[in-house]
Design a protein around this motif. Structure first.
Motif, short mmCIF file in Angstrom:
data_model
loop_
_atom_site.label_atom_id
_atom_site.label_comp_id
_atom_site.label_asym_id
_atom_site.label_seq_id
_atom_site.Cartn_x
_atom_site.Cartn_y
_atom_site.Cartn_z
N ALA A 282 0.71 -1.19 -0.12
CA ALA A 282 -0.13 0.22 -0.33
C ALA A 282 0.76 0.95 0.00
O ALA A 282 -0.07 1.96 -0.92
CB ALA A 282 -0.94 0.25 1.19
N ASN A 283 1.93 1.15 1.12
CA ASN A 283 2.79 2.59 0.72
C ASN A 283 4.19 2.25 0.42
O ASN A 283 5.04 2.94 0.71
CB ASN A 283 2.69 2.48 2.44
CG ASN A 283 1.61 3.35 2.87
OD1 ASN A 283 0.98 4.03 2.02
ND2 ASN A 283 0.40 2.26 4.17
N TRP B 180 3.99 2.79 -6.51
CA TRP B 180 3.43 3.20 -7.15
C TRP B 180 4.08 4.23 -7.78
O TRP B 180 3.70 4.39 -8.84
CB TRP B 180 2.91 4.47 -6.29
CG TRP B 180 1.84 4.53 -5.26
CD1 TRP B 180 2.28 4.56 -3.79
CD2 TRP B 180 0.23 3.77 -5.26
NE1 TRP B 180 0.91 3.23 -3.25
CE2 TRP B 180 0.53 3.63 -4.07
CE3 TRP B 180 -0.27 3.50 -6.72
CZ2 TRP B 180 -1.24 2.47 -3.90
CZ3 TRP B 180 -1.52 3.23 -7.10
CH2 TRP B 180 -1.98 3.05 -5.42
N GLU C 161 -4.49 -1.93 -0.81
CA GLU C 161 -4.34 -0.27 -1.27
C GLU C 161 -4.32 0.03 0.75
O GLU C 161 -4.63 1.17 0.84
CB GLU C 161 -5.02 0.41 -1.83
CG GLU C 161 -4.79 0.57 -2.88
CD GLU C 161 -4.96 -0.39 -4.36
OE1 GLU C 161 -6.23 -1.25 -4.73
OE2 GLU C 161 -3.84 -0.93 -5.00
N SER D 269 -3.00 -1.01 4.55
CA SER D 269 -1.98 -1.75 5.23
C SER D 269 -2.54 -0.97 6.89
O SER D 269 -1.40 0.28 7.07
CB SER D 269 -0.30 -1.49 4.74
OG SER D 269 0.09 -1.82 5.45
N SER E 140 -4.19 3.32 2.31
CA SER E 140 -2.48 4.56 2.04
C SER E 140 -2.82 4.96 1.74
O SER E 140 -3.05 6.29 1.51
CB SER E 140 -2.34 3.36 0.40
OG SER E 140 -1.03 4.68 -0.45
N TRP F 57 -3.54 7.15 -1.38
CA TRP F 57 -4.27 7.09 -2.15
C TRP F 57 -5.40 8.40 -2.13
O TRP F 57 -5.59 8.88 -3.73
CB TRP F 57 -5.48 6.35 -1.35
CG TRP F 57 -6.46 5.90 -1.93
CD1 TRP F 57 -7.57 6.91 -1.62
CD2 TRP F 57 -6.97 4.92 -3.41
NE1 TRP F 57 -8.69 6.44 -3.15
CE2 TRP F 57 -8.23 4.68 -3.94
CE3 TRP F 57 -6.28 4.50 -3.44
CZ2 TRP F 57 -8.73 4.08 -4.78
CZ3 TRP F 57 -7.13 3.70 -4.62
CH2 TRP F 57 -7.72 3.47 -5.12
#
Ligand SMILES: [Fe+2]
Ligand SMILES: [Fe+2]
Length: 559
Positions: free
Chosen positions: A210-211, A216, A240, A242, A246, A249
């Motif tokens: 997610a991060n 990304w 997305e 965690s 995220s 997002w």
């Protein structure tokens, strides 16, 4: 004197085999670790260098507003400050470069948000958003983003028409893995097949961690320039999340803030109407949270009940019917599926299972190739694959799979027209996998018809209201899967007709007459049993048309 003979090149069988062997090795080498030239293999180029931000904008993406005919958001990443981040926009000119825009044509719009997102790569990625307002519907614009000195390339988009207008969009299941290696060719092929697409729907799990700034970065590279000119409609998957959504997002995806109102669901649950299609994004990651599920369910029903659009597309990550392992999403199924069916949602676009499955509820089944319910789809665009299960989660819950696939990367092309939606799933190499056409009339009646293949245009697809009859009695016959208005010859013939068995059509039987399919490809016909039939004989109704040669179940004549 004889000239000495020139030595001929040796081309023995052994040499040929050696050459073939070398070629095969080269090909097989794809699966092997690449041999380094020299002693040491080169080091991996660090992600912190690959994805490092600069004042030059990157990761540009069109984010729809709730009023896409007159408003448009764009977000991007750049090392810029909140006071300098800005965009410029003008109606798309015939030329730029040496050709200066007409005086006053360019509007400069300051960013409405600039949000640094801390990354684990030793820097912050700062995302900026602008919102263009007061645009003209169905009009092509050119924009660029930057800090007033360092600019992106000029990039074009077209605003939505005000009301219904045919358009295409693309849908992807999970990209998630191999984003930098296997995903880009899928995104590129989809765009090559539908360069005019107005939107890209992602049903969650765009990335794996997610991060992860690196992932990304890879995801935006995979989309490349496409994302700057096609609106993106994404909803989050479990990857997305965690320990919460995220941190990337909302800065990246500033969607309309028009969800159920809970802070947790802001910009993960949203809706917009685009040229006659209501898009609804839901967040299935909270399916164990009763309050957040109930809030979404109430909100969903409100949007479905009061919907002026002919077509409705709903997307969320965890599928109503799972295609993989023992996966099961009972809360999603119990709370959302009844509403999707009740209000005639056309497409439910999902992910999570890393395979392909498409089907419908059994109650909606009309024939081997047609149903009139919701089309549920699970798909995957990335390179991580799960094996298909036997469809138990479908059949165990009153549904059926009509098409499935595993170990295939897919993209989906969806063409929206006045009376039809055409859906096609294609593999990464551009080949056809699955497809269907949804037809809807002005009464809201609908049929969902498979794209015809040689396999699915034969067999028992004709329904009769009785299979035991007397001479001159009437039998109600119905069939599906025709083109609108298709002409159909209706025959009565013996079940074991030799000519029919040889595939010669029904011409040994009795021609009852000619009929035309209706606007949804349906045929309804009342057939009177001919007088010249044998007692205890078994007969069939045979329907012969350009596109289908189909036969009813056996009908026995009792007297
Ligand atoms: Fe996934
Ligand atoms: Fe997932």
């Amino acid at each position: 004197m004889n000239e000495p003979r020139k030595p001929r090149p040796i081309r023995s069988r052994q040499a040929k085999l050696a050459a073939i062997g070398a070629g095969a090795l080269l090909f097989a080498g794809f699966a092997l670790a690449p041999a380094a030239v020299g002693a040491a293999a080169p080091p991996v180029y660090p992600a912190a260098e690959v994805h490092k931000p600069s004042p030059i904008p990157d990761r540009m993406i069109l984010i729809p507003t709730a009023t896409p005919a007159t408003g448009q958001r764009v977000s991007w990443r750049a090392e810029a400050t909140a006071d300098t981040a800005q965009a410029q926009i003008l109606e798309a000119p015939r030329a730029l470069g040496q050709v200066a825009p007409a005086p006053g044509a360019v509007a400069t719009v300051p960013a409405i948000a600039s949000t640094p997102v801390n990354t684990t790569l030793g820097y912050a990625s700062t995302y900026h958003t602008v919102e263009f307002t007061g645009l003209k519907p169905n009009t092509r614009y050119t924009y660029r983003v930057g800090d007033g000195t360092n600019w992106s390339a000029w990039t074009d988009f077209t605003t939505a028409a005000d009301g219904f207008e045919p358009f295409s969009f693309i849908y992807y299941g999970d990209a998630q893995n191999y984003i930098d290696s296997a995903v880009p060719r899928v995104f590129r092929q989809a765009f090559a097949d539908r360069p005019q697409a107005k939107a890209i729907v992602n049903a969650g799990d765009l990335i794996d961690s997610a991060n992860s700034e690196e992932q990304w970065g890879q995801w935006f590279k995979a989309g490349g320039f496409i994302d700057g000119q096609v609106n993106n409609i994404s909803i989050p998957g479990n990857h997305e999340y965690s320990g919460g959504l995220s941190t990337f997002w909302r800065p990246q995806f500033p969607y309309p803030d028009n969800g159920p109102g809970d802070a947790e669901l802001k910009q993960t649950v949203y809706t917009l109407d685009y040229q006659g299609v209501r898009f609804i994004g839901l967040d299935s990651n909270v399916q164990s949270n009763a309050a957040l599920m109930a809030a979404q369910t109430t909100w969903l029903e409100g949007l479905l009940k009061d919907n002026p659009n002919k077509w409705t597309v709903v997307t969320f990550h965890h599928p109503v019917y799972s295609t993989t392992g023992t996966r099961n999403n009972p809360n999603v199924r119990a709370q959302w599926a009844p509403l999707l069916e009740k209000y005639g949602v056309d497409l439910v676009l999902q992910g999570h299972d890393h395979s392909y499955g498409r089907g419908n509820q059994v109650a909606a089944r009309k024939s081997a190739t047609v149903h009139n319910g919701v089309a549920y789809v699970v798909s995957v665009s990335g390179g991580k694959m799960y094996a298909l299960n036997g469809g138990e989660n479908w059949t165990g819950n009153g549904a059926e799979v009509r098409s499935s696939s595993q170990n295939t990367q897919l993209y989906q092309l969806i063409d929206v027209a006045d009376d039809t939606i055409t859906f096609e799933a294609r593999y990464a190499n551009g080949e056809h996998h699955d497809g269907f056409t949804i037809r809807k009339n002005d009464k809201g009646e609908r049929t969902v018809n498979e794209i015809r293949t040689a396999e699915n245009t034969v067999g028992e697809q004709v329904t009769v209201d009785k299979t035991s009859v007397r001479r001159l009695e009437q039998v109600k016959v119905s069939a599906y899967g025709y083109d609108p208005g298709e002409k159909v010859a209706v025959w009565w013939r013996e079940q074991d007709d030799d000519d029919a068995r040889r595939g010669g059509g029904g011409r040994n039987g009795t021609l009852i007459g000619y009929e035309k399919a209706d606007e949804l490809g349906r045929l309804e016909e009342t057939v009177r049993v001919p007088v010249l039939v044998k007692k205890n004989g078994t007969y069939v109704v045979y329907l012969d048309s350009q596109n289908q040669k189909i036969t009813s179940p056996a009908i026995t004549v009792t007297k």
